[in-house]
Design an enzyme around this catalytic site. Structure first.
Site, PDB file in Angstrom:
ATOM      1  N   ASP A 121      -7.416   0.062  11.607  1.00 26.78           N
ATOM      2  CA  ASP A 121      -6.444   1.151  11.707  1.00 26.78           C
ATOM      3  C   ASP A 121      -6.628   2.354  11.319  1.00 26.78           C
ATOM      4  O   ASP A 121      -5.879   3.492  12.009  1.00 26.78           O
ATOM      5  CB  ASP A 121      -5.148   0.319  11.078  1.00 26.78           C
ATOM      6  CG  ASP A 121      -4.596  -0.586  11.881  1.00 26.78           C
ATOM      7  OD1 ASP A 121      -4.677  -0.816  13.020  1.00 26.78           O
ATOM      8  OD2 ASP A 121      -4.035  -1.715  11.376  1.00 26.78           O
ATOM      9  N   SER A 145      -1.901  -9.901   3.906  1.00 31.58           N
ATOM     10  CA  SER A 145      -2.079  -8.659   4.685  1.00 31.58           C
ATOM     11  C   SER A 145      -1.198  -9.010   6.055  1.00 31.58           C
ATOM     12  O   SER A 145      -1.602  -9.941   6.888  1.00 31.58           O
ATOM     13  CB  SER A 145      -3.244  -8.080   4.874  1.00 31.58           C
ATOM     14  OG  SER A 145      -3.044  -7.055   5.441  1.00 31.58           O
ATOM     15  N   ASP A 150       0.894  -1.188   0.030  1.00 30.48           N
ATOM     16  CA  ASP A 150       0.066  -0.064   0.011  1.00 30.48           C
ATOM     17  C   ASP A 150       0.887   1.267  -0.131  1.00 30.48           C
ATOM     18  O   ASP A 150       0.684   2.189  -0.708  1.00 30.48           O
ATOM     19  CB  ASP A 150      -1.058   0.020   1.184  1.00 30.48           C
ATOM     20  CG  ASP A 150      -1.955  -1.336   0.961  1.00 30.48           C
ATOM     21  OD1 ASP A 150      -2.342  -1.577   0.176  1.00 30.48           O
ATOM     22  OD2 ASP A 150      -2.347  -1.545   2.229  1.00 30.48           O
ATOM     23  N   ARG A 165      -0.554   1.530  17.281  1.00 31.28           N
ATOM     24  CA  ARG A 165      -0.805   2.443  16.660  1.00 31.28           C
ATOM     25  C   ARG A 165      -0.913   3.987  17.362  1.00 31.28           C
ATOM     26  O   ARG A 165      -0.534   4.845  16.578  1.00 31.28           O
ATOM     27  CB  ARG A 165      -2.489   2.222  15.991  1.00 31.28           C
ATOM     28  CG  ARG A 165      -2.629   1.099  15.023  1.00 31.28           C
ATOM     29  CD  ARG A 165      -1.465   1.158  14.051  1.00 31.28           C
ATOM     30  NE  ARG A 165      -1.479   0.029  13.033  1.00 31.28           N
ATOM     31  CZ  ARG A 165      -0.650  -0.697  12.471  1.00 31.28           C
ATOM     32  NH1 ARG A 165       0.563  -0.500  12.783  1.00 31.28           N
ATOM     33  NH2 ARG A 165      -0.821  -1.430  11.387  1.00 31.28           N
TER      34      ARG A 165
END
Length: 423
Positions: free
Chosen positions: A127, A179, A18, A98
């Site tokens: 996320d 992923s 990504d 995160r």
């Protein structure tokens, strides 16, 4: 997509599919200077070559934010002390990282005078919420760019097509395009054959931090973990900093197939998703910490803390790290941990954890009181008065029901005569 222009955009850069595509896409659509920021939260070999790759694909500058220690002491250990487990299974491996990454992004964005922060999270995932909640809490003046919510690419296959078209190098192939998210605490796997819950995970193919139970040693192993006020400080008697301690336990747990989880969870955005998680060291820590709390916390505190743990887990999972409630719960948890010190020895065998011993200077367990042998500290006759008082409400309730039942039976028996009916 907005028509706004930006001089500088800070990109949360992992070097994966990504974000590799996003650098080119941002320059193509905004013409901005792109500053790639990778946060070191323990990805190890995944960090190799990232700066060279980012610069070659269009970034003007690259930062490696060294936040591994902050990740451990500001996020992992507080969550461990809280005993927070999402939906009774997930040890929050991605979610705990995160907010710490968000802070690093904001710090660099302010340092660079950037106008916006960009991330590569999809519009289906958790996320995006976690990153943006952190950014909004720390720098509400910064714009947030999320290409997956605005560009024409609709799948990972199309993202690979885009990369090939623009000659963007990738480390993955279409066949191995799981992923993944890796950090010091865990490794997650999603996508491909895992999207069908009828498919058994190909553990021998996908596991990286652990081995499958079949591949684990046939002989059990032992590990001792020492805690001070709820924080792990030593393994097998050897004192370590938090980062080293988790790495050591990852090795031990991984060798014995500890902490492999195949889970279908409820995402914040409303859908269910399936992931395979590896959390070897973290699983050992949670289990050991739980055993220590069992002998050092009184009944009411322990049980209330277990209720709080569910709320805490949801806060972390849902990206609500920088909130007043999270801060208040941390204060409660810290108070409960003042006596959670001691050593727990575990026996590990093919994915299983068994308690070998637990010791603490603050233990509330008393063999003198609990023994089945003769003792001179406990008068068993005292239990009768306790039970009489403890059961008083039940007695009153039962007597009331008996009176109601007796009255009803009496009325039913007398009813035919009162009605004038003679049999």
């Amino acid at each position: 997509m907005t028509n706004k222009t930006y001089d500088k955009i800070v990109l949360a850069y992992s070097g994966g599919l990504d974000t590799s595509v996003i650098i080119h896409w941002l320059k193509e659509h905004y013409g901005s200077e792109i500053i790639a920021v990778t946060a070191n939260v323990g990805q190890e070999d995944e960090l190799i070559g990232l700066e060279e790759k980012a610069l070659k694909t269009g970034a003007s500058k690259f930062y490696l934010a060294e936040i591994e220690e902050s990740f451990v002491y500001d996020s992992i250990f507080p969550t461990l002390k809280a005993g927070a487990i999402y939906e009774n299974k997930y040890l929050l491996g991605t979610a705990t990282a995160r907010p710490i990454i968000s802070k690093a992004l904001v710090d660099i964005a302010k340092q660079e005078g950037a106008d916006a922060i960009c991330h590569g999270c999809t519009g289906k995932g958790n996320d995006q919420v976690r990153f943006e909640m952190g950014i909004k809490a720390l720098a509400p003046e910064l714009d947030i760019i999320a290409p997956w919510r605005s560009w024409d690419i609709t799948s990972r296959e199309e993202a690979i097509d885009y990369a090939e078209k623009h000659q963007i190098p990738l480390k993955i192939s279409r066949e191995t395009n799981y992923s993944k998210d890796k950090n010091l605490w865990h490794l997650s796997h999603e996508g491909l054959d895992l999207e069908n819950p009828m498919n058994e995970p190909k553990y021998d193919d996908i596991l990286e931090m652990s081995v499958s139970p079949e591949q684990a040693p046939d002989e059990a192993g032992y590990v001792s973990i020492t805690f001070e006020e709820g924080i792990p400080v030593a393994v097998d008697g050897q004192e370590m900093d938090g980062v080293s301690l988790i790495k050591t336990l990852n090795t031990i747990g991984g060798e014995h197939a500890i902490g492999i989880l195949d889970m279908i969870e409820n995402r914040l955005v409303g859908m269910k998703s399936r992931g395979v998680y590896e959390t070897p060291g973290g699983t050992l820590l949670y289990f050991a910490h739980e055993q220590l709390e069992m002998i050092t916390l009184d009944k009411e505190t322990l049980q209330h803390k277990q209720e709080i743990a569910q709320t805490y887990a949801k806060l972390i999972y849902n990206g609500q790290y920088f909130t007043p409630l999270k801060q208040a719960l941390d204060a409660f948890v810290d108070e409960t941990q003042k006596t959670v010190s001691g050593t727990v020895k575990l026996k590990v065998y093919k994915g299983n954890m068994i308690v070998s011993s637990v010791e603490s200077p603050y233990s509330l367990y008393s063999e003198a009181f609990a023994t089945f042998d003769e003792d001179d500290v406990y008068n068993q006759g005292d239990a009768e008065g306790f039970i009489n008082l403890y059961g008083l409400s039940s007695v009153i309730q039962a007597e009331m029901k008996q009176k109601m039942t007796f009255g009803k039976v009496a009325n039913e028996t007398a009813a035919p005569i009162q009605s004038g009916i003679h049999l």
